[in-house]
Design an enzyme around this catalytic site. Sequence first.
Site, PDB file in Angstrom:
ATOM      1  N   HIS A  61       0.465  -1.265   0.043  1.00 18.11           N
ATOM      2  CA  HIS A  61       0.359  -0.310  -0.499  1.00 18.11           C
ATOM      3  C   HIS A  61       0.897   1.472  -0.563  1.00 18.11           C
ATOM      4  CE1 HIS A  61       1.220  -0.336   4.395  1.00 18.11           C
ATOM      5  NE2 HIS A  61       0.702   0.154   4.856  1.00 18.11           N
ATOM      6  N   HIS A  63       1.252   3.388   1.745  1.00 18.00           N
ATOM      7  CA  HIS A  63       1.941   4.664   2.977  1.00 18.00           C
ATOM      8  C   HIS A  63       3.448   4.666   3.223  1.00 18.00           C
ATOM      9  CE1 HIS A  63      -2.087   3.718   6.082  1.00 18.00           C
ATOM     10  NE2 HIS A  63      -2.287   5.040   4.671  1.00 18.00           N
ATOM     11  N   ASP A  65       5.601   4.305   5.251  1.00 14.32           N
ATOM     12  CA  ASP A  65       6.401   3.909   5.957  1.00 14.32           C
ATOM     13  C   ASP A  65       6.499   1.979   4.919  1.00 14.32           C
ATOM     14  OD1 ASP A  65       4.257   3.451   6.748  1.00 14.32           O
ATOM     15  OD2 ASP A  65       4.282   3.039   8.922  1.00 14.32           O
ATOM     16  N   HIS A  66       5.623   2.488   4.310  1.00 12.41           N
ATOM     17  CA  HIS A  66       6.226   1.330   3.039  1.00 12.41           C
ATOM     18  C   HIS A  66       6.183   1.405   2.140  1.00 12.41           C
ATOM     19  CE1 HIS A  66       3.931  -2.281   5.910  1.00 12.41           C
ATOM     20  NE2 HIS A  66       3.422  -0.405   6.268  1.00 12.41           N
ATOM     21  N   HIS A 141      -7.419  -2.118   5.375  1.00 10.47           N
ATOM     22  CA  HIS A 141      -6.903  -0.744   5.877  1.00 10.47           C
ATOM     23  C   HIS A 141      -6.847   0.408   5.533  1.00 10.47           C
ATOM     24  CE1 HIS A 141      -3.293  -0.108   8.368  1.00 10.47           C
ATOM     25  NE2 HIS A 141      -2.344   1.044   6.854  1.00 10.47           N
TER      26      HIS A 141
END
Length: 250
Positions: A61, A63, A65-66, A141
């Site tokens: 996804h 975001h 931090d990914h 999510h």
Amino acid sequence: MDLSLTVLGCATPYPSVDNPCSGYLVSHNDTRVWMDAGTGTLGPLQRHTRLEDLDAIWISHLHADHSADLLTAYYALLFADVSRPPVPLYGPPGIAARLAGFLTNGPVRSPVEDAFAITELHDGHEAVVGSMLLTTAAVEHGIPAFGVRVEAAGRSLTYSGDTAPCPNLTALASGTDVLLCEAESAAEVPDAVHHTPEDAGGTASAAGAERLVVTHVGRFLSPREAVARASARYGGPVGYAAPGSTLTAG
């Protein structure tokens, strides 16, 4: 060679001194897939493979931090010492526009497709990458997000991405050798977008996973506490995705 996963980082929502955000290198024989490209993971990735030798990137996804290290990977692929065709990039709908929106600094759109051969994921998407089969399932999510099951040589590894417990993840992980499951939420109350450690144990148990590895553990939990809490809901072996560690499926 075994189907293996090397933990590049698993911190949330920002890197710590010794732990980048979410990122993993999945390997089998000569096939290498960078699975999530969270902040700081491009550096440790290069301890294990060159960008020239990477077969694909898979993003759960969008975001940061990914996915944030896709931005620096773009510069490496187009403007540095890396010479190769565009890297196959599997990611959520809109990933090309998101990258271009950040990278474009003038009137001409940045050529993200020159760096990445982009395929948008959907529920049930399958891709053969070298010796691996990657099967994607939509998860819960709050934004478009996916989990993935990686299979090679009769072994399987399933990664939750970020998600609340959901039937799609349980089905994706059915009978898997290793379930790599996030455990970000510390609260023992329902969370609409994340697993608690207890939830991770419950998902592993419901899926009949052979082994559970908790990852993306929230900052209000210690890894030891997360493992103990997951073990309360799952009778099989439970480990923690320690940065720099490598685990095998089987």
